[in-house]
Design an enzyme around this catalytic site. Sequence first.
Site, PDB file in Angstrom:
ATOM      1  N   LYS A  80      69.472  28.893  23.099  1.00 50.50           N
ATOM      2  CA  LYS A  80      68.083  28.451  23.338  1.00 50.50           C
ATOM      3  C   LYS A  80      67.597  27.628  22.143  1.00 50.50           C
ATOM      4  O   LYS A  80      68.393  26.926  21.536  1.00 50.50           O
ATOM      5  CB  LYS A  80      67.184  29.648  23.658  1.00 50.50           C
ATOM      6  CG  LYS A  80      67.768  30.499  24.795  1.00 50.50           C
ATOM      7  CD  LYS A  80      66.827  31.490  25.370  1.00 50.50           C
ATOM      8  CE  LYS A  80      67.519  32.252  26.486  1.00 50.50           C
ATOM      9  NZ  LYS A  80      66.663  33.214  27.150  1.00 50.50           N
ATOM     10  N   HIS A 109      68.394  26.571  34.243  1.00 50.54           N
ATOM     11  CA  HIS A 109      67.940  27.816  33.612  1.00 50.54           C
ATOM     12  C   HIS A 109      66.477  28.056  33.993  1.00 50.54           C
ATOM     13  O   HIS A 109      65.683  27.115  34.079  1.00 50.54           O
ATOM     14  CB  HIS A 109      68.091  27.726  32.094  1.00 50.54           C
ATOM     15  CG  HIS A 109      67.902  29.052  31.426  1.00 50.54           C
ATOM     16  ND1 HIS A 109      66.661  29.599  31.221  1.00 50.54           N
ATOM     17  CD2 HIS A 109      68.800  29.957  30.968  1.00 50.54           C
ATOM     18  CE1 HIS A 109      66.804  30.795  30.647  1.00 50.54           C
ATOM     19  NE2 HIS A 109      68.097  31.030  30.478  1.00 50.54           N
ATOM     20  N   GLU A 144      70.856  34.877  37.104  1.00 48.92           N
ATOM     21  CA  GLU A 144      69.989  35.370  36.047  1.00 48.92           C
ATOM     22  C   GLU A 144      68.632  35.776  36.636  1.00 48.92           C
ATOM     23  O   GLU A 144      67.747  34.918  36.793  1.00 48.92           O
ATOM     24  CB  GLU A 144      69.774  34.295  34.985  1.00 48.92           C
ATOM     25  CG  GLU A 144      71.039  33.901  34.255  1.00 48.92           C
ATOM     26  CD  GLU A 144      70.717  33.398  32.856  1.00 48.92           C
ATOM     27  OE1 GLU A 144      71.289  33.938  31.911  1.00 48.92           O
ATOM     28  OE2 GLU A 144      69.896  32.489  32.713  1.00 48.92           O
ATOM     29  N   GLY A 160      65.475  38.233  28.497  1.00 49.36           N
ATOM     30  CA  GLY A 160      64.728  38.486  27.264  1.00 49.36           C
ATOM     31  C   GLY A 160      63.810  39.692  27.343  1.00 49.36           C
ATOM     32  O   GLY A 160      62.961  39.885  26.484  1.00 49.36           O
ATOM     33  N   SER A 216      69.553  39.959  29.539  1.00 43.22           N
ATOM     34  CA  SER A 216      69.638  41.146  28.677  1.00 43.22           C
ATOM     35  C   SER A 216      71.034  41.768  28.635  1.00 43.22           C
ATOM     36  O   SER A 216      71.162  42.996  28.602  1.00 43.22           O
ATOM     37  CB  SER A 216      68.584  42.180  29.087  1.00 43.22           C
ATOM     38  OG  SER A 216      67.288  41.653  28.871  1.00 43.22           O
TER      39      SER A 216
HETATM   40  P1  PGA Z   1      68.830  37.166  27.340  1.00 37.56           P
HETATM   41  O1  PGA Z   1      68.861  35.663  27.896  1.00 37.56           O
HETATM   42  O2  PGA Z   1      70.265  37.601  27.193  1.00 37.56           O
HETATM   43  O3  PGA Z   1      68.120  37.079  26.018  1.00 37.56           O
HETATM   44  O4  PGA Z   1      68.101  37.988  28.337  1.00 37.56           O
HETATM   45  C1  PGA Z   1      69.779  35.265  28.870  1.00 37.56           C
HETATM   46  C2  PGA Z   1      69.551  33.815  29.242  1.00 37.56           C
HETATM   47  O5  PGA Z   1      68.398  33.396  29.277  1.00 37.56           O
HETATM   48  O6  PGA Z   1      70.506  33.087  29.518  1.00 37.56           O
END
Ligand code: PGA
Length: 255
Positions: A12, A96, A166, A172, A212
Site C-alpha cells: 500500500k 483493490h 478480499e 485491515g 487480515s
Molecule cells: P490486510 O490487507 O492484510 O492489512 O487486511 C489486505 C489487502 O488489502 O490486500
Amino acid sequence: MNRQLLVAGNWKMHNTLDEARALMKELRKKLDPDLDVEVVVCTPFTLLYPMGREIDGTAIKVGAQNLYFEPKGAFTGEISPVMLKHAGCSYVIIGHSERRQHFGETGGLLRRKVVAAIEAGLDVIFCVGETLEQRESSATIRVLDRQIDEVLKPSLDASRVTMAYEPVWAIGTGRQATPEQAQEVHAFIRGKIKGIYGPEAADGMRILYGGSVKPGNAADLLACPDVDGALVGGACLVAEDFAAIISAAAAARVG
Ligand code: PGA
C-alpha cells in the site's frame, strides 16, 4: 491440479526508500529460498525499480498496485503498463477495494486496466470482494458475480490472471473470513471462471485470499482446496510475519 501457491504482499502507501531496503534485506534473511511458493511484493511506484534491484538473484518478484490503461500520452500523474514492465515489474494489482472505494474505480475502468496490463505482458492480480453490508444482506455471491462479469471478458488471456478474494470487511480490520467462508466463495469464483474460460483455465487459475492474513491464521486459510495463496497487507510490512505466511503456504501444499 497442483497449482503453485502465490503469496503477494501489498505494501500500500508505505515505506520510503530506506525503509524499503531495510525490509527487503530482512525478508531475504528470513526467507527460505527453496520454498515452492511464488512470492511477489507490490510496492508503491517510487520503489519498483530500486526494489527490483534489491531482489535481483532471488525468486521474489516485484508488482505494482495500480496502472493507467493508456500506453503513453497527456495523462498527468499516471503510469502506463509499459512503464511498469520496463521498471522491472511482473505483476500488478487491479481492482483493490481501496481503489474502488477511495478513487471511484468502476468495472469499466478496471476492465480496460486489466486488458492493458495483459497486453503489456504483466500478470494481473484482480481483486473482488463484498462489503459487510452486502455480506449481511446475503448479496456476496451476487456482488462477486457482477464484479467478475464486468471485467473478465471471454477474450482475455486468463492464464495471466490471478484472482484475489478480499472481503472488504476483513481488510485491515483484524477480522478475517473463516476458512469455511473463504472456501465457499473461492469455489464459487472457480465455478464462475469455468463458465467463462472453461475447465482447464479454471483448474489452473490461482485464487488468493486477502483480508487480515497473519502468521496465526494463514495455515488454516491456505489449507482450503480452492485457496491458492494470500494477498497480504499489514503483515507483509514485517519481514518475519511475511516470511512466516510464505512458509505456511509452502507447508499447505505439502500437507
Ligand atoms: P490486510 O490487507 O492484510 O492489512 O487486511 C489486505 C489487502 O488489502 O490486500
